[in-house]
Motif scaffolding. Sequence first.
Motif, short mmCIF file in Angstrom:
data_model
loop_
_atom_site.label_atom_id
_atom_site.label_comp_id
_atom_site.label_asym_id
_atom_site.label_seq_id
_atom_site.Cartn_x
_atom_site.Cartn_y
_atom_site.Cartn_z
N ASN A 5 2.32 58.25 -36.24
CA ASN A 5 1.60 58.18 -37.50
C ASN A 5 0.12 57.97 -37.27
O ASN A 5 -0.65 57.78 -38.19
CB ASN A 5 2.18 57.03 -38.33
N GLY A 6 -0.28 58.04 -36.01
CA GLY A 6 -1.67 57.76 -35.68
C GLY A 6 -1.89 56.26 -35.59
O GLY A 6 -1.02 55.48 -35.99
N ASP A 7 -3.01 55.86 -35.03
CA ASP A 7 -3.29 54.43 -34.92
C ASP A 7 -3.76 53.89 -36.25
O ASP A 7 -4.68 54.43 -36.86
CB ASP A 7 -4.38 54.20 -33.86
N ALA A 8 -3.11 52.82 -36.69
CA ALA A 8 -3.59 52.17 -37.90
C ALA A 8 -4.91 51.48 -37.57
O ALA A 8 -5.13 51.03 -36.45
CB ALA A 8 -2.56 51.14 -38.37
N HIS A 9 -5.80 51.45 -38.54
CA HIS A 9 -7.09 50.81 -38.31
C HIS A 9 -6.98 49.31 -38.53
O HIS A 9 -6.14 48.85 -39.27
CB HIS A 9 -8.14 51.40 -39.25
N TRP A 10 -7.86 48.59 -37.86
CA TRP A 10 -7.89 47.15 -38.11
C TRP A 10 -8.35 46.91 -39.54
O TRP A 10 -9.35 47.47 -39.98
CB TRP A 10 -8.87 46.46 -37.15
N VAL A 11 -7.61 46.08 -40.24
CA VAL A 11 -8.03 45.69 -41.58
C VAL A 11 -9.01 44.52 -41.46
O VAL A 11 -10.02 44.46 -42.15
CB VAL A 11 -6.81 45.28 -42.44
N LEU A 12 -8.68 43.62 -40.56
CA LEU A 12 -9.53 42.46 -40.33
C LEU A 12 -9.78 42.33 -38.83
O LEU A 12 -8.89 42.60 -38.02
CB LEU A 12 -8.85 41.19 -40.84
N GLU A 13 -10.99 41.92 -38.49
CA GLU A 13 -11.33 41.84 -37.08
C GLU A 13 -12.06 40.53 -36.82
O GLU A 13 -13.09 40.26 -37.46
CB GLU A 13 -12.23 43.03 -36.72
N ASP A 14 -11.52 39.75 -35.94
CA ASP A 14 -12.18 38.55 -35.43
C ASP A 14 -12.71 37.63 -36.53
O ASP A 14 -13.90 37.33 -36.58
CB ASP A 14 -13.35 38.99 -34.51
N ILE A 15 -11.81 37.21 -37.37
CA ILE A 15 -12.20 36.29 -38.45
C ILE A 15 -11.96 34.86 -37.99
O ILE A 15 -10.84 34.51 -37.63
CB ILE A 15 -11.37 36.54 -39.72
N SER A 16 -13.00 34.05 -37.99
CA SER A 16 -12.83 32.63 -37.70
C SER A 16 -13.51 31.84 -38.80
O SER A 16 -14.64 32.15 -39.17
CB SER A 16 -13.47 32.26 -36.36
N LEU A 17 -12.81 30.87 -39.33
CA LEU A 17 -13.46 29.98 -40.30
C LEU A 17 -12.67 28.68 -40.39
O LEU A 17 -11.50 28.63 -40.01
CB LEU A 17 -13.61 30.65 -41.67
N THR A 18 -13.31 27.66 -40.88
CA THR A 18 -12.61 26.40 -41.08
C THR A 18 -12.93 25.88 -42.47
O THR A 18 -13.97 26.19 -43.05
CB THR A 18 -13.06 25.32 -40.07
N ALA A 19 -11.99 25.10 -43.00
CA ALA A 19 -12.21 24.48 -44.30
C ALA A 19 -11.58 23.10 -44.28
O ALA A 19 -10.43 22.94 -43.89
CB ALA A 19 -11.58 25.33 -45.40
N ALA A 20 -12.35 22.10 -44.68
CA ALA A 20 -11.85 20.73 -44.68
C ALA A 20 -11.19 20.41 -46.02
O ALA A 20 -11.34 21.15 -46.99
CB ALA A 20 -13.01 19.77 -44.43
N ALA A 21 -10.46 19.31 -46.06
CA ALA A 21 -9.83 18.87 -47.31
C ALA A 21 -10.92 18.62 -48.35
O ALA A 21 -11.97 18.06 -48.04
CB ALA A 21 -9.02 17.61 -47.08
N GLY A 22 -10.68 19.05 -49.58
CA GLY A 22 -11.64 18.84 -50.65
C GLY A 22 -12.75 19.87 -50.67
O GLY A 22 -13.59 19.86 -51.55
#
Lengths: 249, 259
Positions: free
Chosen positions: B18-35
């Motif tokens: 089917n061919g190579d599917a493309h990356w939808v997301l690439e190298d996502i890094s994030l953090t979120a604290a409580a509140g």
Amino acid sequence: MNLLRRTLAVLAPFGLALLVWAGLSATGRINAFILPAPGAVLRALIQGLCSGELLSATALSLWRVGCGFGISVVTAVPLGIALGSSHRLRGLLDPLLKFVRPIPPIAWLPLAILWFGIGNGPSYFLTMVASFFPILTSTMTGVENVSQQHLAVARCFGATRASILWDIVIPSSLPMMISGIRTGFGFAWMAVVAAEMIATRSGLGYLIYTSQDLLRTDRVLVGMLVIGMIGLLVDTLIVHLKDRWIHWV
Amino acid sequence: MLSLENIYFKYPARRRGNGDAHWVLEDISLTAAAGEFISIIGPSGCGKSTLLSLISGLLRPSRGRILAQGREVLGPSRSRVLIFQGHLLFPWKTAIQNIEFVLKARGLSQGLRRRQALEYLQRVRLEAHADAYPRELSGGMQQRIGIARALAAEPDILLLDEPFSSLDLVAKCAIIDELKAIASQMGKTVILVTHNLEEAFHVGHRVYLLTKGPGRIAATFDPSATKPDQLQSLGASSEFQAFQKKVSAFMTDPAAAQR
């Protein structure tokens, strides 16, 4: 006022049909054996009611349909839910179901007589076969079409499988299930008449069949009227129940 | 506490060849604290909604890992609740039954459910409409019930997928402020996905901008503490205008904007 108008709207076509019928008979050019006058049919109806013959035939037919149709509901609904929710099961059984479904219920009758003999058995069986597929197919479609998003929401909340079935799948597919049940009853009601003409010695189908032999066309028509009336009544009842249960749309 | 570590995602190829599917997301890094209230913005098709599905556990990342409260996310959980685009209340259940459904999933006894469900409805001030069906309620009310239902799961993390897109400005402002208050009171982490810059800027302690094809974090913004209290008056503030200008620069030419 509104109710009056609605009642009139329902009754008007019946009145019209009756008028045409009475008009045709009044010309005197149609043999009463071919088409008896409305008055003669009414007399036969009253006679049938008074002798109790009509009531017992109707009760018997209803009982037979009730049994066959009941078996159908309690088997086809769970099976439809199972098939609707499992791709694998559907893949396995679908070809077989598609093969059996187009066989008309009446074609099962000779076999049913061989299996169950003359009596109630063939009627139970035929009404079951007739109503099974509409109920199964609608339930299956209803379950297949449950919103994937609703299912995702439920999974997100950590709902158990039982809760997903009771709280999401069943209510969501209920409208489809009920419309399958409605169609199923219509088919079953037709099938019982056919079965009774051949495989038993009682019921509305038998009454029509023997009346024709006796050249009592008036009684044939009485039987047909009762069949139509009951079909209409049950259908109205199901629609009414559907509106009561499915109040969210 | 939520952290995403180098997340990559592509949809699995349906068929071979089917061919190579493309990356939808690439190298996502994030953090979120409580509140903390995090906004994610970006053009449509940049994978914002996919990112939320990954955090919720409905999808699994192709690479990288997601940690919620220090544990890797392996599937959906009540502790991370997704509030979807549109109104995904169950139409065959009344407002209160929608909430009771969640309490049932939490294993509460039948007697307790109704009482507690009413409390959640009170929190969004809709206790008077407990027995109404969703179709009998306005879009804003339905959305508030959706929020009450999400809160009933007692999640640590609330994931909002354009939840306000169908609301008018007044209803939107009311819900956003309500949600902000609830989140900070109860110490919930909120992640809001939206294409509306005003919303993102108004509620976000931090705003991530995603670009398209493949979805990447192009920039991070910290809306200043001096921003106006009211969403309605945001458009006139110079901070917001500066933010808007930067975002559109990134959208048109990310490489130039970085320099």
